[in-house]
Design an enzyme around this catalytic site. Structure first.
Site, PDB file in Angstrom:
ATOM      1  N   LEU A 193      39.352  66.034  69.667  1.00 13.33           N
ATOM      2  CA  LEU A 193      40.270  66.081  70.621  1.00 13.33           C
ATOM      3  C   LEU A 193      41.078  64.608  70.727  1.00 13.33           C
ATOM      4  CD1 LEU A 193      38.953  68.495  73.693  1.00 13.33           C
ATOM      5  CD2 LEU A 193      40.482  69.299  72.019  1.00 13.33           C
ATOM      6  N   ASP A 194      42.312  64.582  70.998  1.00 11.30           N
ATOM      7  CA  ASP A 194      43.191  63.473  71.379  1.00 11.30           C
ATOM      8  C   ASP A 194      42.640  62.993  72.757  1.00 11.30           C
ATOM      9  OD1 ASP A 194      44.720  64.100  69.156  1.00 11.30           O
ATOM     10  OD2 ASP A 194      46.376  64.859  70.254  1.00 11.30           O
ATOM     11  N   LYS A 195      42.969  61.531  72.673  1.00  5.76           N
ATOM     12  CA  LYS A 195      42.163  60.723  73.925  1.00  5.76           C
ATOM     13  C   LYS A 195      42.783  61.373  75.162  1.00  5.76           C
ATOM     14  CE  LYS A 195      42.029  56.014  75.186  1.00  5.76           C
ATOM     15  NZ  LYS A 195      42.232  54.525  75.038  1.00  5.76           N
TER      16      LYS A 195
ATOM     17  N   HIS B 108      47.006  66.081  65.731  1.00  6.04           N
ATOM     18  CA  HIS B 108      48.130  66.154  66.761  1.00  6.04           C
ATOM     19  C   HIS B 108      48.901  67.636  66.644  1.00  6.04           C
ATOM     20  CE1 HIS B 108      47.540  62.275  68.332  1.00  6.04           C
ATOM     21  NE2 HIS B 108      48.337  61.705  67.413  1.00  6.04           N
TER      22      HIS B 108
ATOM     23  N   LYS C 249      50.673  69.347  69.520  1.00  2.00           N
ATOM     24  CA  LYS C 249      51.731  68.609  70.192  1.00  2.00           C
ATOM     25  C   LYS C 249      53.010  68.867  69.130  1.00  2.00           C
ATOM     26  CE  LYS C 249      48.876  65.283  72.576  1.00  2.00           C
ATOM     27  NZ  LYS C 249      47.909  64.170  72.259  1.00  2.00           N
TER      28      LYS C 249
END
Ligand code: URA
Length: 232
Positions: A97-99, A182, A185
């Site tokens: 998962l992204d930060k 991503h 997004k």
């Protein structure tokens, strides 16, 4: 299995720490002290400071990841999610998962399972809750179903069909079966929108436990582990 090896694995400590615990009588087998080379059998009851230990080869946890933690084990751009699990230091996250993304992440010491679940051959559906800058429009449902084009590594990639559920003007859930960098997004960018908040709430049949606050975790239960093992 030798008692020191057993303690090392179950408590995830070094061999010398395991030996010290045995010597200090913090480890008992059937209420008695034993030597480090005692051969533990299936009927033995092993305790650590009075708490029963259970031997498992593999450990599986779900964590509600807070923003600010990273899933990469090599990058130094933040604190690793693995540091949130206090009991064990031999776990790694399954997928990324992204930060700034919150929510469900599975951690395990089962390398085979992690490899299987992250392989692109398994189209396990993941559910994300999204808060977006612009209104979600009805036609976005069809755009996602048709597969939007996103930018991946400087080229254009056509996403697989994805289901979009509209909660209200700025809140929605998206279900995707792939995990490009991503991806969510980028998909919202493709429909002229922007993700402001992202949280993963489900991986296949594993649903983020709503009793877990951000940063909290628990071991997966037998049903959840059976599901992961059943994924072909
Ligand atoms: N898609 C994203 O854009 N970010 C994540 O962290 C997960 C999916």
């Amino acid at each position: 299995m030798r008692l020191d090896k057993y303690v090392k694995h179950v408590l995830c400590v070094s061999r010398s720490e395991a030996i010290d615990l045995i010597k200090n009588k913090q480890i008992l087998v059937n209420d008695s002290t034993k030597l480090k080379d005692y051969d533990v059998n299936d009927l033995d009851i092993v305790t650590f400071n009075g708490k029963r230990l259970e031997y498992k080869e593999f450990y599986y946890y779900m964590l509600n990841k807070p923003a600010g933690y990273i899933c990469s084990t090599t990058s130094h751009d933040g604190t690793p999610v693995t540091s949130l699990i206090k009991e064990r230091n031999d776990l790694f996250p399954v997928g990324r998962l992204d930060k700034d993304t919150e929510g469900l992440i599975i951690l395990t010491n089962d390398g085979g399972m992690a490899h299987k679940l992250t392989s692109p051959n398994h189209d396990i559906e993941k559910k994300y809750y999204v808060e977006s800058k612009n209104n979600i429009r009805k036609e976005d449902i069809d755009s996602f179903l048709g597969g939007v084009d996103i930018r991946v590594d400087d080229s254009i990639y056509k996403c697989k069909p994805a289901k979009l559920e509209i909660i209200d003007d700025h809140k929605s859930c998206v279900y995707i079966k792939e995990g490009k960098f991503h991806q969510v997004k980028e998909m919202y960018k493709a429909i002229d929108n922007m993700v402001l908040y992202l949280k993963r709430t489900q991986i296949g049949e594993i649903v983020l436990d709503d009793k877990l606050d951000l940063g909290q975790y628990r071991e997966l239960n037998e049903g959840e582990i059976a599901y992961l093992k059943s994924v072909k």
